[in-house]
Write an enzyme that holds these catalytic residues in place. Sequence first.
Site, short mmCIF file in Angstrom:
data_model
loop_
_atom_site.label_atom_id
_atom_site.label_comp_id
_atom_site.label_asym_id
_atom_site.label_seq_id
_atom_site.Cartn_x
_atom_site.Cartn_y
_atom_site.Cartn_z
N ASP A 154 0.94 -1.28 0.04
CA ASP A 154 -0.11 -0.17 -0.10
C ASP A 154 0.77 1.26 0.09
O ASP A 154 2.32 1.26 -0.11
CB ASP A 154 -1.02 -0.18 1.43
N ASP A 218 -10.30 3.02 -3.56
CA ASP A 218 -11.02 1.84 -3.23
C ASP A 218 -12.49 1.89 -3.72
O ASP A 218 -13.21 2.84 -3.89
CB ASP A 218 -11.26 1.92 -1.46
#
Length: 435
Positions: A154, A218
Amino acid sequence: MFSLKLWAATAGVVVFTSTLTGVQALDNGVARLPILGYNTWNAYQCNIDEDLLLTTAKLVKSLGLQAAGYNYVNIDDCYSEKNRSAAGDIVEDKIRFKGGMKKLNSQIHALGFKTGIYSDSGWFTCGGYPGSYQNELRDAKTFQDWGFDYLKYDNCAIPYDSITRQGIVGRYQRMADALKQISANRKTPFVFSLCQWGWSQVWLWGANLGHSWRTTGDIAPKWDSLAFIINFNSFITQATDFYGRNDLDMLQLGNGGLTYEEAKSHFTAWALMRSPLLIGTNLSAITPDILGILKNKEILAINQDDVVGKSISPFRWGINPDWTSNSTHPAQYWSGPTKSGTVFMLLNTLNVPSTLSFNLTESPWIRAGRQYSVRDLWSHTDNGTAVRTFTANNVPPHGVVALLLKDAGDEPGGLFPECSVWWQCIDKNGTHVGG
Ligand SMILES: *[C@@H]1O[C@H](CO)[C@@H](O)[C@H](O)[C@H]1NC(C)=O
Ligand SMILES: *[C@@H]1O[C@H](CO)[C@@H](O)[C@H](O)[C@H]1NC(C)=O
Ligand SMILES: *[C@@H]1O[C@H](CO)[C@@H](O)[C@H](O)[C@H]1NC(C)=O
Ligand SMILES: *[C@@H]1O[C@H](CO)[C@@H](O)[C@H](O)[C@H]1NC(C)=O
Ligand SMILES: *[C@@H]1O[C@H](CO)[C@@H](O)[C@H](O)[C@H]1NC(C)=O
Ligand SMILES: *[C@@H]1O[C@H](CO)[C@@H](O)[C@H](O)[C@H]1NC(C)=O
């Protein structure tokens, strides 16, 4: 090249490989095809523990999803203690993963799965757990000792420029190098999944470092989010091929928020754009409808095509002019090559039923002068032979049509116009014919 490396090494900065001069797929023997599996984030966020992981793995198996190809079980953020050990290692959460990752991995592996873990290219993960910046090799070794096969990486908590002296490519390169180093001693290298959702133009460089790269933020379980992702990715489909691909994020099926038709569109677009397919649903509550979508064999077979690795791409935008970027109304008419024919995806982006019609040769993968047998990949029926055009009537709001067209020989004689590209059609004697 050599002197560049020498200079870089002397200056004490990250040594880039020669691939910096061009994008090359990370052909290291793993993830040639899109990864299929499960990821904990969308259904559970930080509420995960070893029991949930084991229960989920068993469900992936007992629900028949493993047999359909979903063979990774991946842990996302929030599995560790907030602090590293005195020695500097990441440690599992002492309560939620009290048996330890090694044991959990051996249990999940014993069920026939591979396993994935998560970290971050900055100081901390997005959930505030330790990130791997400046600990890349140490953490890669930890993940390897624990028994993992896959790493999602990430992009939160970026260190100061005065510390990194490099951009996002360099921060991801550090972990790519660490994984490469430890993979030398493994039977199969780590699968490396980049999750660098900033505007980093990752589709230009991701293939040098990882097997997939997130292209958007997301996903959320609503049509607007799907439309946004589909529109964005419609402009960068060329980046996807074997060993490296645009990652459209998790499959948000069955978490509420999508109609059945929207869920079918979601799965179709993700699979045919050859994205990784990671289920993000609470499997204890999954419905037969959603399970049926996830197990669509004919569509999964195209996602897992071992001869052609490319994504489908739009050939006509439909209600909007071609090349329009519109986050609520993406392109409607798509096609792409597969090993067994040309696949088409027709998306009804409207809130009302509509008829979607195309001329076969609008797709570059179709031969003029030939007719095509039509297979409907959702009704699983053969729908006759298409000559020149195909029309899908009454496609539901936000619904999808997925078709596989196979060459069925010469089209009948005497058709008018003589050329499917009628406006350019010229008789040998020089006369324009057609429209
Ligand atoms: C974790 O590390 C922080 C920062 O070094 C420290 O302040 C804190 O006391 C540590 N917490 C525990 C539980 O060790
Ligand atoms: C998952 O589904 C089960 C069964 O319906 C339910 O008991 C549980 O609370 C759900 N978990 C989450 C996080 O939604
Ligand atoms: C997107 O396309 C739809 C359909 O053509 C249109 O109604 C809408 O205004 C467009 N949105 C933007 C931001 O242009
Ligand atoms: C399809 O082909 C017909 C001629 O056969 C032509 O009139 C029409 O414009 C074509 N449609 C598209 C979208 O190209
Ligand atoms: C193909 O045929 C089946 C069975 O008749 C039907 O349900 C389906 O809607 C057809 N597909 C298209 C795209 O028209
Ligand atoms: C040229 O071709 C056109 C279209 O096929 C035909 O109608 C015309 O008679 C031809 N002219 C000559 C001189 O052959």
